[in-house]
Design a protein around this motif. Structure first.
Motif, PDB file in Angstrom:
ATOM      1  N   ILE A   5       8.358  19.042 -31.869  1.00 21.74           N
ATOM      2  CA  ILE A   5       7.676  19.362 -30.620  1.00 21.74           C
ATOM      3  C   ILE A   5       6.565  20.368 -30.900  1.00 21.74           C
ATOM      4  CG2 ILE A   5       7.965  20.494 -28.360  1.00 21.74           C
ATOM      5  CD1 ILE A   5       9.057  17.650 -28.507  1.00 21.74           C
ATOM      6  N   ALA A  44       5.506  11.069 -20.994  1.00 23.98           N
ATOM      7  CA  ALA A  44       5.035  12.467 -21.046  1.00 23.98           C
ATOM      8  C   ALA A  44       4.335  12.787 -19.722  1.00 23.98           C
ATOM      9  CB  ALA A  44       4.132  12.726 -22.249  1.00 23.98           C
ATOM     10  N   GLY A  45       4.992  12.422 -18.656  1.00 23.34           N
ATOM     11  CA  GLY A  45       4.397  12.513 -17.311  1.00 23.34           C
ATOM     12  C   GLY A  45       4.557  13.869 -16.654  1.00 23.34           C
ATOM     13  N   ARG A  53       2.656  14.670 -11.741  1.00 24.86           N
ATOM     14  CA  ARG A  53       1.393  14.957 -11.032  1.00 24.86           C
ATOM     15  C   ARG A  53       0.790  13.681 -10.449  1.00 24.86           C
ATOM     16  NH1 ARG A  53      -4.217  15.164 -13.001  1.00 24.86           N
ATOM     17  NH2 ARG A  53      -3.432  14.594 -15.050  1.00 24.86           N
ATOM     18  N   TYR A  95       9.760  15.320 -22.311  1.00 31.37           N
ATOM     19  CA  TYR A  95      10.660  16.147 -23.108  1.00 31.37           C
ATOM     20  C   TYR A  95      11.190  17.315 -22.292  1.00 31.37           C
ATOM     21  CZ  TYR A  95      12.546  18.917 -26.877  1.00 31.37           C
ATOM     22  OH  TYR A  95      13.400  19.630 -27.683  1.00 31.37           O
ATOM     23  N   SER A  96      10.389  17.796 -21.350  1.00 31.88           N
ATOM     24  CA  SER A  96      10.740  19.019 -20.625  1.00 31.88           C
ATOM     25  C   SER A  96      11.630  18.734 -19.410  1.00 31.88           C
ATOM     26  CB  SER A  96       9.446  19.716 -20.167  1.00 31.88           C
ATOM     27  OG  SER A  96       9.732  20.624 -19.140  1.00 31.88           O
ATOM     28  N   GLU A 130      10.203  20.270 -16.132  1.00 33.56           N
ATOM     29  CA  GLU A 130       9.161  19.453 -15.483  1.00 33.56           C
ATOM     30  C   GLU A 130       9.805  18.302 -14.700  1.00 33.56           C
ATOM     31  OE1 GLU A 130       5.477  19.724 -15.811  1.00 33.56           O
ATOM     32  OE2 GLU A 130       6.226  21.709 -16.295  1.00 33.56           O
ATOM     33  N   GLY A 168      13.728  13.078 -23.092  1.00 34.83           N
ATOM     34  CA  GLY A 168      13.871  12.643 -24.478  1.00 34.83           C
ATOM     35  C   GLY A 168      12.630  12.965 -25.286  1.00 34.83           C
ATOM     36  N   ASP A 169      12.611  12.400 -26.509  1.00 39.65           N
ATOM     37  CA  ASP A 169      11.505  12.680 -27.423  1.00 39.65           C
ATOM     38  C   ASP A 169      10.663  11.421 -27.600  1.00 39.65           C
ATOM     39  OD1 ASP A 169       9.848  13.607 -29.396  1.00 39.65           O
ATOM     40  OD2 ASP A 169      11.369  13.514 -30.977  1.00 39.65           O
ATOM     41  N   ILE A 170       9.380  11.602 -27.533  1.00 39.14           N
ATOM     42  CA  ILE A 170       8.450  10.464 -27.606  1.00 39.14           C
ATOM     43  C   ILE A 170       8.602   9.650 -28.891  1.00 39.14           C
ATOM     44  CG2 ILE A 170       6.534  11.769 -28.660  1.00 39.14           C
ATOM     45  CD1 ILE A 170       5.208   9.860 -26.090  1.00 39.14           C
ATOM     46  N   ILE A 199      -0.881   9.994 -19.990  1.00 43.11           N
ATOM     47  CA  ILE A 199      -2.106  10.725 -19.657  1.00 43.11           C
ATOM     48  C   ILE A 199      -1.998  12.164 -20.142  1.00 43.11           C
ATOM     49  CG2 ILE A 199      -3.664  11.388 -17.736  1.00 43.11           C
ATOM     50  CD1 ILE A 199      -3.162   8.301 -18.008  1.00 43.11           C
ATOM     51  N   ARG A 200      -3.061  12.663 -20.755  1.00 40.70           N
ATOM     52  CA  ARG A 200      -3.136  14.060 -21.204  1.00 40.70           C
ATOM     53  C   ARG A 200      -1.970  14.450 -22.112  1.00 40.70           C
ATOM     54  NH1 ARG A 200      -6.566  17.809 -18.524  1.00 40.70           N
ATOM     55  NH2 ARG A 200      -7.978  16.728 -17.131  1.00 40.70           N
ATOM     56  N   ALA A 201      -1.616  13.586 -23.016  1.00 36.39           N
ATOM     57  CA  ALA A 201      -0.505  13.894 -23.920  1.00 36.39           C
ATOM     58  C   ALA A 201      -0.870  13.688 -25.392  1.00 36.39           C
ATOM     59  CB  ALA A 201       0.705  13.052 -23.555  1.00 36.39           C
ATOM     60  N   HIS A 243      -2.967  14.826 -27.269  1.00 39.00           N
ATOM     61  CA  HIS A 243      -3.331  16.047 -28.011  1.00 39.00           C
ATOM     62  C   HIS A 243      -2.101  16.824 -28.503  1.00 39.00           C
ATOM     63  CE1 HIS A 243      -3.001  17.116 -23.779  1.00 39.00           C
ATOM     64  NE2 HIS A 243      -2.765  18.368 -24.124  1.00 39.00           N
ATOM     65  N   HIS A 244      -0.890  16.436 -28.043  1.00 38.95           N
ATOM     66  CA  HIS A 244       0.317  17.149 -28.480  1.00 38.95           C
ATOM     67  C   HIS A 244       1.016  16.485 -29.669  1.00 38.95           C
ATOM     68  CE1 HIS A 244       0.162  19.972 -25.289  1.00 38.95           C
ATOM     69  NE2 HIS A 244       0.480  19.138 -24.329  1.00 38.95           N
ATOM     70  N   PHE A 245       0.504  15.348 -30.143  1.00 36.56           N
ATOM     71  CA  PHE A 245       1.295  14.595 -31.122  1.00 36.56           C
ATOM     72  C   PHE A 245       0.704  14.587 -32.522  1.00 36.56           C
ATOM     73  CE2 PHE A 245       2.171  12.253 -26.991  1.00 36.56           C
ATOM     74  CZ  PHE A 245       3.209  13.111 -26.671  1.00 36.56           C
TER      75      PHE A 245
HETATM   76  C1  LIG Z   1      -0.477  18.229 -20.630  1.00 32.71           C
HETATM   77  S1  LIG Z   1       1.087  17.665 -20.062  1.00 32.71           S
HETATM   78  C2  LIG Z   1       0.619  16.161 -19.230  1.00 32.71           C
HETATM   79  C3  LIG Z   1       1.565  15.766 -18.128  1.00 32.71           C
HETATM   80  C4  LIG Z   1       1.094  14.591 -17.264  1.00 32.71           C
HETATM   81  N1  LIG Z   1       0.930  13.389 -18.049  1.00 32.71           N
HETATM   82  C5  LIG Z   1      -0.161  14.932 -16.528  1.00 32.71           C
HETATM   83  O1  LIG Z   1      -1.212  14.331 -16.814  1.00 32.71           O
HETATM   84  O2  LIG Z   1      -0.113  15.780 -15.632  1.00 32.71           O
HETATM   85  C6  LIG Z   1       1.847  17.061 -21.546  1.00 32.71           C
HETATM   86  C7  LIG Z   1       3.291  16.651 -21.401  1.00 32.71           C
HETATM   87  O3  LIG Z   1       3.740  16.137 -22.658  1.00 32.71           O
HETATM   88  C8  LIG Z   1       5.108  16.461 -22.803  1.00 32.71           C
HETATM   89  N2  LIG Z   1       5.496  16.359 -24.220  1.00 32.71           N
HETATM   90  C9  LIG Z   1       5.035  17.094 -25.260  1.00 32.71           C
HETATM   91  N3  LIG Z   1       5.624  16.712 -26.408  1.00 32.71           N
HETATM   92  C10 LIG Z   1       6.495  15.711 -26.084  1.00 32.71           C
HETATM   93  C11 LIG Z   1       7.397  14.909 -26.845  1.00 32.71           C
HETATM   94  N4  LIG Z   1       7.527  15.024 -28.171  1.00 32.71           N
HETATM   95  N5  LIG Z   1       8.124  13.975 -26.179  1.00 32.71           N
HETATM   96  C12 LIG Z   1       7.987  13.809 -24.838  1.00 32.71           C
HETATM   97  N6  LIG Z   1       7.147  14.540 -24.072  1.00 32.71           N
HETATM   98  C13 LIG Z   1       6.405  15.483 -24.689  1.00 32.71           C
HETATM   99  C14 LIG Z   1       5.196  17.872 -22.245  1.00 32.71           C
HETATM  100  O4  LIG Z   1       6.525  18.225 -21.907  1.00 32.71           O
HETATM  101  C15 LIG Z   1       4.238  17.788 -21.050  1.00 32.71           C
HETATM  102  O5  LIG Z   1       4.924  17.500 -19.854  1.00 32.71           O
END
Ligand SMILES: C[S@@+](CC[C@H](N)C(=O)[O-])C[C@H]1O[C@@H](n2cnc3c(N)ncnc32)[C@H](O)[C@@H]1O
Length: 252
Positions: free
Chosen positions: A7, A52-53, A57, A74-75, A78, A95-97, A113-115, A117-119
């Motif tokens: 994560i 990753a919603g 929102r 994951y959270s 949220e 769970g985990d993506i 959407i907007r996810a 950048h976290h991976f």
């Molecule tokens: C910037 S938020 C975007 C939320 C939503 N899609 C939106 O547009 O409002 C990124 C989301 O990715 C989730 N996330 C981050 N790493 C994750 C993972 N490995 N597995 C599942 N979700 C993850 C976070 O918990 C967070 O809710």
């Protein structure tokens, strides 16, 4: 609760809605996302999942279009917020993506959407999204673009060494300690196509994301300008968010 090793940003306990969306006045960005989601999601969906919603929102955009809607993240905090707001209208799954707890071909459509950048390992994420979609199914994916106009300007004037032109993934550690991953459009499009997706439609989104422009034009005017720009500017792909509608190839 599923715990994951990889994560990058843990949103548990972080008030994403208040801190990121409300306190920072991102009405324009929210409107731009909604516009794109409305255009790209199928009008009638059978089994839909928002990957990753977050706190859901955008759930009011997809719940009315789906027979069944699931929010995956994951959270747990949220997801709890989403459950409070939408109750039985929205299934929530933690769970985990990298190991989505869904069967092969379980969904007829999905969005993420907007996810991106976290991976760290975007290939694996795209493979998982592909796996849970039925053949002919639709995926709407937002990608954080590294080749934006401000970044090109910064690079050409020597203010950053990260080239927006090379296809390597950019890890922006100046934005957050663990970094944010940004992608060149060509790089991500190759991954989609290699995985077996057809790129059906592209939109250029959040074209006027700038505090300066918000001050000069105001949110209402920027939203009006965004309307036309999403399609017109799509071929050049210079916006911070690029939206893709992908179709999983294969027989239904
Ligand atoms: C910037 S938020 C975007 C939320 C939503 N899609 C939106 O547009 O409002 C990124 C989301 O990715 C989730 N996330 C981050 N790493 C994750 C993972 N490995 N597995 C599942 N979700 C993850 C976070 O918990 C967070 O809710």
């Amino acid at each position: 609760m599923v715990k994951a090793k990889d994560i990058v940003s843990d949103y548990n306990g972080y008030d994403y809605k208040k801190i990121f969306w409300e306190d920072a006045d991102r009405k324009y960005e929210d409107a731009a996302d909604r516009m794109a989601v409305k255009k790209l999601l199928p009008k009638h969906m059978d089994k839909f999942v928002d990957i990753a919603g977050g706190y859901g929102r955008l759930a009011d955009e997809y719940i009315p279009r789906s027979k069944s809607a699931t929010l995956f993240d994951y959270s747990q905090s949220e997801l709890d917020d989403a459950k409070k707001k939408y109750g039985k209208k929205l299934n929530t799954v933690q769970g985990d993506i990298y190991k989505l707890p869904f069967k092969d071909g379980e969904f007829s459509s999905l969005m993420m959407i907007r996810a991106t950048h976290h991976f760290k390992d975007i290939d694996k994420v795209v493979a998982e999204l592909y796996r849970i979609l039925q053949p002919g199914g639709v995926a709407v994916i937002e990608v954080a673009n590294k080749r934006t106009l401000p970044r090109i300007a910064r690079y050409l004037t020597g203010r950053t060494k990260i080239s927006p032109f090379d296809h390597k993934v950019a890890n922006l550690t100046d934005v957050a300690k663990s970094g944010f991953y940004n992608y060149h459009p060509k790089y991500i499009e190759d991954i989609f196509e290699k995985q077996g997706f057809k790129i059906d439609k592209v939109l250029s989104v959040s074209n006027f994301r700038s505090a300066g422009l918000k001050k000069i034009f105001g949110t209402k005017n920027l939203v009006k300008m965004e309307k036309g720009a999403q399609t017109v500017l799509a071929p050049i792909r210079f916006a911070p968010s690029i939206y893709y509608r992908l179709v999983k190839l294969g027989d239904k």
